[in-house]
Design a protein around this motif. Sequence first.
Motif, PDB file in Angstrom:
ATOM      1  N   ARG A  72       0.824  -1.200   0.000  1.00  0.00           N
ATOM      2  CA  ARG A  72       0.000   0.000   0.000  1.00  0.00           C
ATOM      3  C   ARG A  72       0.868   1.264   0.000  1.00  0.00           C
TER       4      ARG A  72
ATOM      5  N   ASN B 262      -2.458   7.368   1.269  1.00  0.00           N
ATOM      6  CA  ASN B 262      -3.557   7.278   2.222  1.00  0.00           C
ATOM      7  C   ASN B 262      -4.054   5.853   2.419  1.00  0.00           C
TER       8      ASN B 262
ATOM      9  N   LEU C 280      -3.314   3.757   5.840  1.00  0.00           N
ATOM     10  CA  LEU C 280      -3.785   4.388   7.076  1.00  0.00           C
ATOM     11  C   LEU C 280      -3.637   3.454   8.282  1.00  0.00           C
ATOM     12  N   HIS C 281      -3.939   2.173   8.080  1.00  0.00           N
ATOM     13  CA  HIS C 281      -3.902   1.199   9.173  1.00  0.00           C
ATOM     14  C   HIS C 281      -2.592   0.410   9.140  1.00  0.00           C
ATOM     15  N   ASP C 282      -2.131   0.018  10.318  1.00  0.00           N
ATOM     16  CA  ASP C 282      -0.871  -0.720  10.439  1.00  0.00           C
ATOM     17  C   ASP C 282      -0.961  -2.050   9.689  1.00  0.00           C
TER      18      ASP C 282
ATOM     19  N   GLU D  43      -4.541   2.689  16.067  1.00  0.00           N
ATOM     20  CA  GLU D  43      -4.464   4.148  16.216  1.00  0.00           C
ATOM     21  C   GLU D  43      -5.487   4.877  15.356  1.00  0.00           C
ATOM     22  N   ASN D  44      -5.885   4.290  14.234  1.00  0.00           N
ATOM     23  CA  ASN D  44      -6.866   4.930  13.350  1.00  0.00           C
ATOM     24  C   ASN D  44      -8.170   4.138  13.297  1.00  0.00           C
TER      25      ASN D  44
ATOM     26  N   THR E 235     -10.525  -2.165   3.147  1.00  0.00           N
ATOM     27  CA  THR E 235      -9.102  -2.189   3.483  1.00  0.00           C
ATOM     28  C   THR E 235      -8.559  -3.611   3.396  1.00  0.00           C
TER      29      THR E 235
ATOM     30  N   PRO F 268     -10.017  -1.392  10.674  1.00  0.00           N
ATOM     31  CA  PRO F 268     -10.087  -1.335   9.205  1.00  0.00           C
ATOM     32  C   PRO F 268     -11.467  -1.745   8.700  1.00  0.00           C
TER      33      PRO F 268
END
Length: 364
Positions: free
Chosen positions: A15, A18, A21-23, A63-64, A71, A67
């Motif tokens: 990826r 943007n 975004l997720h780990d 943290e965000n 995602t 998913p």
Amino acid sequence: MDRFIECWNGLDDPRTGNAALHDFHEILAIAMCAVLCGGQGSVDMGLFAKSKEPFLRGFLRLENGVPSHDTFSRLFRMLDTEQFRAAFQRFMAGFSEQCEGVVAIDGKVLRRSFDSASGKSPLHMVAAWGCEQRLVLAQIATDAKSNEITAVPKLLEMLRLKGTIVTADALNCQRAIAQQIVDQGGDYALALKGNQGTLHDDVVLFLDDPASKAITAEPVVEADHGRIETRTATVATDIAWLNKDHHWPGLAAVGKVERLRETAGKTTSQTAYYLLSAPLTPERFNEVVRSHWGVENRLHWRLDVVMNEDQDRSRLGNGPHNLAVLRHMAINVMQKDGEKGSLRGKFKRASWDEAYLARLLSLF
């Protein structure tokens, strides 16, 4: 998480921008948890992440947030299949340091993975199944069953075959495959049919001749699921003439298994012929041939009936291949758990009992 991340060393995050975004490793961890709980695809993974967010925050940062299904779908479509396969091999190294006993090679089609719009055929996964360990030892993908012959040599290269007996169906009864198994220190028991024309005919005539110097074991009778099956195994090692005529790599014996199956409605019989690179006793030969069906009964049947693999509609990119590998990992984890119970029951328990799911994760 540290041990879990070690499984994915060398696996690149595809990826960018943007989309990242997720780990990366947290997404893989959630996906693995979802499959261990019976999840079938990216939509199930997204639903699992939402419903199990408190549990996941016990060992993930998130943290965000969690998913979405998009995602998961995007990541598995883009993940490099060779890197993911290599990660599976590292994962298996911690489970089984050495292949032992019978290794069954067989392929399975993921029926819903075709894509008519792009002309993509269903994915065909060829797996190596450790019959004694009851684990998937390795797998490789091809886009058609006709390509299985070219895929098997690559699959064998992933395995340490010393001390094993490799079994395969008649499609893979090929000189090059037999030679490779012997070169890697293993033995083979390959089903023989008409694709090896004159060799097949000679073996049939020889083993069906009452005057041939062959040893026949006592019949083995098994009764299960409303049927009675009687299997009689015969092995012949006096085959110098056969080697002289056909020069088959490593050939040391030939054998046949006669099967008589009785059900309430009818009785059927079948005789199967085999090439052997080791002079097995008829009793051991019967066991080896019987073990081969473990790849159908304990792997393919479970993937279809318990994990509903044939109904998974993942079609785009590398998604079908990578999700198939994830399912193999889940089966291996469940098998390694060692606790009694059906596979379906273990999936349900993992989805209901977070402590049990955490214990499965600790096996990584």
